[in-house]
Enzyme design. Structure first.
Site, short mmCIF file in Angstrom:
data_model
loop_
_atom_site.label_atom_id
_atom_site.label_comp_id
_atom_site.label_asym_id
_atom_site.label_seq_id
_atom_site.Cartn_x
_atom_site.Cartn_y
_atom_site.Cartn_z
CG LEU A 15 -1.11 23.58 19.43
CD1 LEU A 15 -1.19 22.56 20.56
CD2 LEU A 15 0.22 24.30 19.43
NE ARG A 31 -4.73 45.89 25.03
CZ ARG A 31 -3.50 45.87 24.55
NH1 ARG A 31 -2.81 44.74 24.56
NH2 ARG A 31 -2.95 46.98 24.07
N GLY A 41 -7.79 17.46 16.04
CA GLY A 41 -7.80 16.70 14.79
C GLY A 41 -8.70 15.50 14.99
CB SER A 140 -9.56 17.59 6.35
OG SER A 140 -8.61 18.17 7.25
CD GLN A 228 -34.28 18.28 12.82
OE1 GLN A 228 -33.56 18.40 11.84
NE2 GLN A 228 -35.56 17.99 12.75
CG ASP A 256 -13.75 14.88 16.01
OD1 ASP A 256 -14.05 14.37 14.91
OD2 ASP A 256 -13.08 15.91 16.12
CB VAL A 280 -27.04 10.87 20.63
CG1 VAL A 280 -27.82 12.11 21.06
CG2 VAL A 280 -27.34 10.55 19.17
CG ASN A 289 -17.43 20.21 29.02
OD1 ASN A 289 -17.73 20.57 30.14
ND2 ASN A 289 -17.49 18.95 28.64
N GLY A 291 -14.63 25.68 24.72
CA GLY A 291 -13.42 25.45 23.94
C GLY A 291 -13.35 24.10 23.30
#
Length: 310
Positions: A15, A31, A41, A140, A228, A256, A280, A289, A291
Site C-alpha cells: 500500500l 508536518r 508492488g 521482490s 541513458q 514497472d 522506454v 508524474n 508520487g
C-alpha cells in the site's frame, strides 16, 4: 472468470502512501500534507500500466489485513481486474515523501510480512488453474517464500508454452534463469552480477546479455540504462533507445511502467523495435508524474512517436 492473455503475479504488494512536507529537521515533528494512497508492488503496477494503455490483464496478488483491503478497494475503483490470495499477515506499506523546499524525494520501503506454507501453495494452485499467454513475475519475494519460488512458477508456465517475463533481482532471478524466461529486465548492475563481473561499460552490455541468451537463460534481455535509456538484445537483434529528455518529478514505478509497456506491446504482436520503444516511452512518461501515479496515456503516446526515429 474472464480469460486474460496477460497475468501478473505480485507476492509482495504494498500500500503506497505519498505526501509532501517542507523542511527535513532532525528530532522535530515533520508536518506532512494529507497523504495519497495507491496500490503498489511490481506486478500490480505492471497491470495498472497495461490498463493505461487500454489493454487488459489479471493481477494475481497475495493480500492481507486492512492494508490489503485498501489495495483491493483501490484496484476496484480503478477497474483493474485482480485475484487476491488472502494472507494472515498484513500487506506491507511503503512511503514516499517529497520535500517542497528542495524538491528532494525520500522513499521508505518496508519488508513484506511472512506467508505460510498453505498460502504459498495456494498461490501456486491459482497460477496452475489459469490460462494465459504471458506471465509477468515482478517484484521482490517476501518472507516465507524460497529463492526458487519464481522458478517453480516459471516451470508451471512453461508447461503450457506461456511466455515468462521476469523483473526481479538477486538469487530469485538467477534461479529463474536456470529454467529460462522469455524476457528479463535487469539494470546494468544486475546484469554484471548475473555474468559474474563487478561492472559493465556501455559497450560491454550487448556481449554480456548474449552470454545469458546463449546459456538459455532468456530469449530477450532488456537492460535498463537509467537516464541513458535502454537496450534490447536477442541472439540476432540489438536495439538501443535513448531516454527522452523530460521534466522528472518521480522515478517511482518507472521500471514497472517500462515492463507494462513492453508486455502490452508484445501482446499486440508489435515488432521488437516497437516493444522497446513502448517500454522506454512508458517508463519515461511515469517520471513526469508525482508520487506513485505511473504515467498518462497521452504522455506515453507522444514520447513513443518521438522515439520512433531514434
Amino acid at each position: 472468470m474472464k480469460s486474460f492473455d496477460i497475468i501478473t503475479l505480485t507476492v509482495n504488494p504494498a500500500l503506497d502512501k505519498s505526501a509532501h512536507f517542507s523542511g527535513l529537521v532532525p528530532e522535530q515533528k515533520i508536518r506532512c500534507e494529507a497523504p495519497l494512497y495507491d496500490a503498489g508492488g511490481g506486478g500490480i503496477n505492471v497491470s495498472k500500466a497495461i490498463f493505461r494503455l487500454e489493454g487488459s490483464s489479471l493481477a494475481v496478488m497475495a493480500s492481507g489485513g486492512p492494508s490489503g483491503e485498501i489495495i483491493k478497494e483501490i484496484l476496484n475503483k480503478e477497474s483493474i481486474s485482480f485475484r487476491a490470495i488472502e494472507t494472515k499477515n498484513w500487506t506491507r506499506e511503503s512511503f514516499v515523501a517529497v520535500d517542497d523546499n528542495t524538491n528532494s524525494q525520500y522513499r521508505f520501503n518496508f519488508p513484506g510480512t511472512a506467508v505460510t506454507e498453505i498460502e504459498k501453495n495456494e498461490i501456486i494452485q491459482v497460477v496452475e488453474g489459469l490460462e494465459f499467454k504471458f506471465l509477468v513475475l515482478s517484484g521482490s519475494l517476501r518472507e516465507g517464500l524460497p529463492v526458487d519460488f519464481y522458478q517453480k512458477i516459471a516451470e508451471i508456465a512453461k508447461k503450457s508454452n506461456s511466455k515468462i517475463i521476469v523483473d526481479t533481482a538477486g538469487e530469485a532471478l538467477e534461479k529463474v534463469l536456470e529454467t529460462g524466461a522469455y524476457l528479463i529486465k535487469p539494470n546494468v548492475g544486475e546484469l554484471a552480477k548475473l555474468i559474474g563481473v563487478e561492472r559493465l561499460e556501455m559497450e560491454e552490455v550487448n556481449e554480456a546479455a548474449k552470454k545469458i541468451i546463449a546459456k538459455g537463460g532468456a530469449e530477450i534481455v532488456v537492460v535498463s540504462l537509467g537516464p541513458q535509456g535502454a537496450v534490447l538484445v536477442t541472439k540476432d537483434v540489438y536495439e538501443y533507445v535513448p531516454a527522452p529528455n523530460v521534466a522528472k518529478k518521480s522515478t517511482v514505478g518507472a521500471g514497472d511502467s517500462m515492463v507494462g509497456g513492453m508486455v502490452w506491446a508484445l501482446s499486440q504482436n508489435k515488432s521488437l523495435k516497437e516493444v522497446i520503444r513502448w517500454g522506454v516511452a512508458c517508463g519515461s512518461a511515469a517520471t513526469m508524474n508525482e508520487g506513485t501515479q505511473l504515467f498518462k496515456l497521452e504522455d506515453a503516446k507522444r514520447l513513443f512517436v518521438w522515439l520512433q526515429d531514434k
